[in-house]
Design a protein around this motif. Sequence first.
Motif, short mmCIF file in Angstrom:
data_model
loop_
_atom_site.label_atom_id
_atom_site.label_comp_id
_atom_site.label_asym_id
_atom_site.label_seq_id
_atom_site.Cartn_x
_atom_site.Cartn_y
_atom_site.Cartn_z
N VAL A 79 0.80 -1.23 0.00
CA VAL A 79 0.00 0.00 0.00
C VAL A 79 0.83 1.28 0.00
CG1 VAL A 79 -1.95 -1.11 1.16
CG2 VAL A 79 -0.21 0.05 2.53
N LEU A 80 2.16 1.16 -0.04
CA LEU A 80 3.00 2.35 0.04
C LEU A 80 2.77 3.33 -1.11
CD1 LEU A 80 6.46 1.15 1.37
CD2 LEU A 80 4.78 2.60 2.48
N GLU A 81 2.59 2.84 -2.30
CA GLU A 81 2.37 3.73 -3.44
C GLU A 81 1.09 4.55 -3.25
OE1 GLU A 81 1.67 3.45 -8.20
OE2 GLU A 81 3.03 1.98 -7.29
N GLU A 82 0.05 3.87 -2.81
CA GLU A 82 -1.21 4.56 -2.55
C GLU A 82 -1.05 5.61 -1.44
OE1 GLU A 82 -5.46 2.87 -1.67
OE2 GLU A 82 -4.32 1.46 -2.90
N ALA A 83 -0.32 5.23 -0.39
CA ALA A 83 -0.09 6.16 0.72
C ALA A 83 0.72 7.35 0.24
CB ALA A 83 0.62 5.45 1.87
N GLY A 84 1.66 7.13 -0.67
CA GLY A 84 2.46 8.22 -1.21
C GLY A 84 1.59 9.26 -1.91
N GLY A 85 0.60 8.81 -2.66
CA GLY A 85 -0.31 9.74 -3.33
C GLY A 85 -1.15 10.52 -2.34
N LEU A 86 -1.48 9.90 -1.23
CA LEU A 86 -2.27 10.56 -0.19
C LEU A 86 -1.48 11.68 0.46
CD1 LEU A 86 -4.87 10.56 1.50
CD2 LEU A 86 -3.81 8.86 2.98
N ARG A 87 -0.19 11.50 0.64
CA ARG A 87 0.65 12.51 1.30
C ARG A 87 0.58 13.86 0.60
NH1 ARG A 87 4.24 8.03 1.74
NH2 ARG A 87 4.44 7.39 3.89
N ASN A 88 0.41 13.84 -0.71
CA ASN A 88 0.37 15.10 -1.46
C ASN A 88 -0.93 15.88 -1.26
OD1 ASN A 88 2.86 14.44 -2.55
ND2 ASN A 88 1.94 13.33 -4.26
N ARG A 89 -1.93 15.25 -0.65
CA ARG A 89 -3.24 15.89 -0.50
C ARG A 89 -3.61 16.20 0.95
NH1 ARG A 89 -5.03 11.28 -3.96
NH2 ARG A 89 -6.02 10.59 -2.05
N ILE A 90 -2.70 15.93 1.89
CA ILE A 90 -3.03 16.16 3.30
C ILE A 90 -2.04 17.15 3.92
CG2 ILE A 90 -4.18 13.94 3.61
CD1 ILE A 90 -1.64 12.84 4.85
N SER A 91 -2.38 17.67 5.07
CA SER A 91 -1.54 18.67 5.73
C SER A 91 -0.25 18.03 6.25
CB SER A 91 -2.30 19.28 6.91
OG SER A 91 -2.43 18.32 7.95
N GLN A 92 0.69 18.90 6.62
CA GLN A 92 1.97 18.42 7.13
C GLN A 92 1.80 17.62 8.42
OE1 GLN A 92 4.80 21.52 7.82
NE2 GLN A 92 6.52 20.14 7.64
N SER A 93 0.92 18.09 9.32
CA SER A 93 0.73 17.35 10.57
C SER A 93 0.05 16.01 10.31
CB SER A 93 -0.07 18.18 11.58
OG SER A 93 -1.37 18.43 11.09
N ASP A 94 -0.90 15.96 9.35
CA ASP A 94 -1.51 14.68 8.99
C ASP A 94 -0.50 13.76 8.31
OD1 ASP A 94 -3.95 15.29 10.09
OD2 ASP A 94 -4.87 15.92 8.20
N THR A 95 0.41 14.34 7.55
CA THR A 95 1.47 13.54 6.92
C THR A 95 2.32 12.87 8.00
OG1 THR A 95 1.53 14.95 4.97
CG2 THR A 95 3.46 13.59 5.38
N ARG A 96 2.67 13.64 9.04
CA ARG A 96 3.44 13.06 10.15
C ARG A 96 2.67 11.93 10.82
NH1 ARG A 96 5.74 18.23 10.95
NH2 ARG A 96 4.10 18.91 12.30
N ARG A 97 1.37 12.15 11.03
CA ARG A 97 0.53 11.09 11.64
C ARG A 97 0.48 9.85 10.76
NH1 ARG A 97 -3.24 15.45 12.63
NH2 ARG A 97 -2.87 16.21 14.71
N LEU A 98 0.34 10.05 9.45
CA LEU A 98 0.32 8.93 8.52
C LEU A 98 1.64 8.17 8.59
CD1 LEU A 98 -0.92 7.31 6.17
CD2 LEU A 98 0.03 9.03 4.61
N GLU A 99 2.76 8.89 8.61
CA GLU A 99 4.06 8.23 8.66
C GLU A 99 4.24 7.48 9.98
OE1 GLU A 99 7.36 10.32 7.15
OE2 GLU A 99 6.28 10.87 5.33
N GLU A 100 3.74 8.05 11.08
CA GLU A 100 3.80 7.34 12.37
C GLU A 100 2.99 6.05 12.29
OE1 GLU A 100 2.61 9.88 15.59
OE2 GLU A 100 3.93 11.47 14.88
N TYR A 101 1.82 6.12 11.68
CA TYR A 101 0.97 4.94 11.53
C TYR A 101 1.67 3.89 10.67
CZ TYR A 101 -2.69 1.84 9.98
OH TYR A 101 -3.41 0.72 9.68
N LEU A 102 2.22 4.30 9.52
CA LEU A 102 2.91 3.36 8.64
C LEU A 102 4.11 2.74 9.34
CD1 LEU A 102 2.73 5.34 5.27
CD2 LEU A 102 1.36 3.34 5.93
#
Length: 180
Positions: free
Chosen positions: A149-172
């Motif tokens: 799912v990394l490719e899909e998550a990569g596309g999501l990072r471009n559409r969310i805020s910086q703090s949400d990106t950090r949360r996503l990376e913590e989750y991953l």
Amino acid sequence: MEFGKVLESLHPFRRKLLFLRGLYNEEARIGGIHSCQTGNLLTGAHLAPGGEIRSGVSMDQVIARHYAGQTKVDSLVLGCEHSIAALHKNYSMIYSSHISWSSPTTPTTPTTPTTPTTPTTPELYPALAFDRLFRDEVGRTDSSVLDAVLEEAGGLRNRISQSDTRRLEEYLESVREVER
């Protein structure tokens, strides 16, 4: 060249050695804490305070990009501790566990070192580093749910805020830890 007692054992190799002098990283003094002294060790870049994560492209990754495709593994970044998603004296603790950066905002990952949208996890396990260097085949039991799912998550990072990106990376990262 004369060697002191500490370097005596290197005497037979003296013609192959290069000693650099005069290197000093003024930026490492900013913050006065461990994480600020390691986060820009290979970049020399100014670190962002206030929880923002920004350093610079590290020299090991500049070299890795230059030699990309010429070795089995373009870049192997090793680590000894997990990333900590916290602030200490107004600086992100991620600086203390990453010295290798593939972009100004992304520490290098073991899976795709030159892609700035991958999780920020150095290889912490020697056996896995060994496998990357010396195994040619990956068995079915070695496949990762996260890698699927990394490719899909990569596309999501471009559409969310910086703090949400950090949360996503913590989750991953937590999913990766469960897999390990």
